[in-house]
Motif scaffolding. Sequence first.
Motif, PDB file in Angstrom:
ATOM      1  N   CYS A  25       0.822  -1.210   0.000  1.00 32.19           N
ATOM      2  CA  CYS A  25       0.000   0.000   0.000  1.00 32.19           C
ATOM      3  C   CYS A  25       0.860   1.265   0.000  1.00 32.19           C
ATOM      4  CB  CYS A  25      -0.913   0.018   1.222  1.00 32.19           C
ATOM      5  SG  CYS A  25      -2.145  -1.300   1.243  1.00 32.19           S
ATOM      6  N   ALA A  26       0.512   2.219  -0.846  1.00 33.73           N
ATOM      7  CA  ALA A  26       1.102   3.557  -0.827  1.00 33.73           C
ATOM      8  C   ALA A  26       0.215   4.407   0.085  1.00 33.73           C
ATOM      9  CB  ALA A  26       1.157   4.146  -2.229  1.00 33.73           C
ATOM     10  N   VAL A  27       0.711   4.679   1.299  1.00 33.89           N
ATOM     11  CA  VAL A  27      -0.123   5.276   2.342  1.00 33.89           C
ATOM     12  C   VAL A  27       0.200   6.764   2.474  1.00 33.89           C
ATOM     13  CG1 VAL A  27      -0.881   5.088   4.725  1.00 33.89           C
ATOM     14  CG2 VAL A  27      -0.054   3.048   3.540  1.00 33.89           C
ATOM     15  N   LYS A  28      -0.761   7.608   2.190  1.00 31.47           N
ATOM     16  CA  LYS A  28      -0.586   9.049   2.293  1.00 31.47           C
ATOM     17  C   LYS A  28      -0.659   9.491   3.757  1.00 31.47           C
ATOM     18  CE  LYS A  28      -2.415  10.109  -2.297  1.00 31.47           C
ATOM     19  NZ  LYS A  28      -3.450  10.866  -3.055  1.00 31.47           N
ATOM     20  N   GLU A  29      -0.164  10.689   4.014  1.00 33.60           N
ATOM     21  CA  GLU A  29      -0.161  11.253   5.362  1.00 33.60           C
ATOM     22  C   GLU A  29      -1.560  11.195   5.978  1.00 33.60           C
ATOM     23  OE1 GLU A  29       0.662  12.993   8.901  1.00 33.60           O
ATOM     24  OE2 GLU A  29       2.186  12.435   7.419  1.00 33.60           O
ATOM     25  N   GLY A  30      -1.614  10.637   7.207  1.00 30.67           N
ATOM     26  CA  GLY A  30      -2.864  10.575   7.935  1.00 30.67           C
ATOM     27  C   GLY A  30      -3.807   9.465   7.506  1.00 30.67           C
TER      28      GLY A  30
END
Length: 348
Positions: A25-30
């Motif tokens: 997973c490419a997890v963005k901030e927050g």
Amino acid sequence: MRRAEFFVSEPEKQYVTCVLCPNRCAVKEGRTGVCRVRKNVGGVLHTLNFGEVASYGLDPIEKKPLYHFYPGHEIFSLGTVGCNLHCRFCQNWEIAHGEPSTIRVTPAKIVELARRQNHHCIGIAYTYSEPVVWYEFVYETAVQAREAGLKNVLVTNGFIELEPLEKLLPYVDAMNIDVKAFTDDFYRRMCAGRLDPVRRTVEAAAPRCLVELTTLLVTGENDSPEEIGELASWIAGINPEIPLHLSRYFPNYRLDLPATPLETMRRAREIAARKLSHVYLGNVWDVENGYTYCPRCRKKVIERSGYIIRELHLSAGNRCAHCGYALNIVGEARVTDSGRRPRRGGIL
């Protein structure tokens, strides 16, 4: 929160890539990944469920199901929230995909609780939901459990990358791995996953610990004779004595297909047994389908009734009492009290 392992920071892209499981997973901030329990906080991936227990209890080892690992013993079992697959037929969706209440504990507390159980309790099972998404807690607890002389069992979908698997395997004594089907199409449509990483997990784990496999046969989806034959051939190529549990599907969560016909279950067992020494049927109250037979003389060595072991015909731990053949059974088996029942709950 606890800093997670196995992620790569991508500051120029404003996200972190989780490399614990093949979802990557490419997890963005927050935000969190598919599993809902790994969050990007300030460019660092954190695990949200460290020490968060959603379900626990003292279970028969046969419930995992593990039929060849300390038969007749019990194991302290616990699980958390979250999962890295999204199976439409999930049997534990309330904790895997819901918002269950949890109790916070430490690895040391879990080891202490396991040691306080009765003398037939062999260790700790990480089960009920997916232990892969609980990786940091499972790893710390497994290390401490091993130091305390306890056994570690994983009940898992096997959807994990090789590096974290290799780090954990030295502390794992037995695994039941779900092979959801033997086609990638089923994994993608029904589970939002892929088959090859699960095959890799089985092939890596089988030489290192006691491995048993479970396949839930979903009506008309993964129960064809051809697919069962291919599944059995692949398992036999690793080790024909790996036990395979074929479990009967019932409608649950987001899938309402009819329950798997009993004739389909029996046919699948017959096909798999042509290649494999030990094929069991689950969610089917046909007593003989839970018996263990010697692969050489074909005589009964363990008689089960549900989770209860009524007869043993073994000598020297894992040898057939009839012909002396050494079965792939780990640990001393015991006849169990007919009054034994799984116990859930207690005080953490």
